[in-house]
Design a protein around this motif. Structure first.
Motif, PDB file in Angstrom:
ATOM      1  N   GLU A   1       5.594  -8.062  -3.948  1.00 50.37           N
ATOM      2  CA  GLU A   1       5.038  -6.699  -3.875  1.00 50.37           C
ATOM      3  C   GLU A   1       5.539  -5.849  -5.041  1.00 50.37           C
ATOM      4  N   ALA A   2       6.808  -5.969  -5.354  1.00 45.04           N
ATOM      5  CA  ALA A   2       7.378  -5.200  -6.464  1.00 45.04           C
ATOM      6  C   ALA A   2       6.777  -5.648  -7.802  1.00 45.04           C
TER       7      ALA A   2
ATOM      8  N   ALA B   1       0.837  -1.208   0.000  1.00 42.71           N
ATOM      9  CA  ALA B   1       0.000   0.000   0.000  1.00 42.71           C
ATOM     10  C   ALA B   1       0.869   1.255   0.000  1.00 42.71           C
ATOM     11  N   ALA B   2       1.928   1.258   0.777  1.00 42.72           N
ATOM     12  CA  ALA B   2       2.833   2.414   0.804  1.00 42.72           C
ATOM     13  C   ALA B   2       3.493   2.605  -0.561  1.00 42.72           C
ATOM     14  N   ALA B   3       3.910   1.519  -1.191  1.00 39.42           N
ATOM     15  CA  ALA B   3       4.542   1.615  -2.510  1.00 39.42           C
ATOM     16  C   ALA B   3       3.563   2.147  -3.554  1.00 39.42           C
ATOM     17  N   VAL B   4       2.312   1.688  -3.472  1.00 43.22           N
ATOM     18  CA  VAL B   4       1.292   2.172  -4.408  1.00 43.22           C
ATOM     19  C   VAL B   4       1.085   3.674  -4.225  1.00 43.22           C
ATOM     20  N   LEU B   5       0.965   4.097  -2.988  1.00 44.84           N
ATOM     21  CA  LEU B   5       0.722   5.516  -2.709  1.00 44.84           C
ATOM     22  C   LEU B   5       1.905   6.411  -3.070  1.00 44.84           C
TER      23      LEU B   5
ATOM     24  N   HIS C   1      12.388  -0.706  -2.974  1.00 46.04           N
ATOM     25  CA  HIS C   1      12.664  -1.650  -4.070  1.00 46.04           C
ATOM     26  C   HIS C   1      11.473  -1.721  -5.028  1.00 46.04           C
ATOM     27  N   ALA C   2      10.270  -1.827  -4.492  1.00 45.78           N
ATOM     28  CA  ALA C   2       9.078  -1.892  -5.342  1.00 45.78           C
ATOM     29  C   ALA C   2       8.956  -0.630  -6.193  1.00 45.78           C
ATOM     30  N   ILE C   3       9.197   0.508  -5.595  1.00 45.16           N
ATOM     31  CA  ILE C   3       9.100   1.778  -6.329  1.00 45.16           C
ATOM     32  C   ILE C   3      10.197   1.875  -7.381  1.00 45.16           C
TER      33      ILE C   3
END
Length: 161
Positions: free
Chosen positions: A68-69, A3-7, A51-53
């Motif tokens: 997640e990534a 959720a943090a990476a999406v936001l 990493h995902a971002i």
């Protein structure tokens, strides 16, 4: 973490024609790190978000290593295809001063593709290629559905012009 990476994956805005474009995901990952560190997240969790971002971007050309990534990369690319993808393509092309199509050769049969000059050239240079690079089974399934829609949009446009 997802959720943090999406936001935060687009927390740094870099124009499509900027020389910094290839580094946009790195800039966003660095900014996300600062934000989450300020919120006292643990380093391991921040690292996963960063990493995902970092790996979500097509321009970054980096392979995601975590689930997640992979999910974030698939979700971001789903926005680029289908009806939303077509709308974004036309909107961004107009903002960058590009034409919709070459009236003398819309399909680039006798000229090189140039998606900086013509919006529909971007369908072939990038958008139709995205469906091949999805990381998850759900992402691949949705990508194929949206790519079919995107091909329909182009076919309808070509029929009218």
């Amino acid at each position: 973490q997802l959720a943090a990476a999406v936001l935060l994956h687009d927390c740094v805005a870099v124009e499509k024609n900027s020389p910094l474009r290839a580094g946009a995901s790195r800039l966003a990952a660095e900014k996300a790190w600062q934000i989450l560190d300020g919120l006292r997240w643990r380093t391991l969790e921040i690292s996963a978000v960063a990493h995902a971002i970092l790996t979500h971007s097509f321009s970054a050309n980096m392979a995601p290593e975590t689930l997640e990534a992979k999910i974030l990369q698939d979700a971001d690319r789903l926005d680029a295809i289908g009806m939303v993808g077509a709308a974004r393509c036309f909107y961004i092309a107009r903002r960058m001063g590009s034409g919709l199509y070459d009236p003398l050769d819309p399909l680039a049969e006798d000229r090189p593709l140039d998606d900086k000059a013509f919006a529909i050239d971007h369908f072939e240079t990038k958008l139709f290629r995205l469906a091949d690079g999805f990381q998850t089974a759900a992402g691949r399934r949705l990508a194929l559905e949206r790519q079919t829609r995107l091909r329909s949009v182009l076919a309808m446009l070509l029929d009218e012009i």
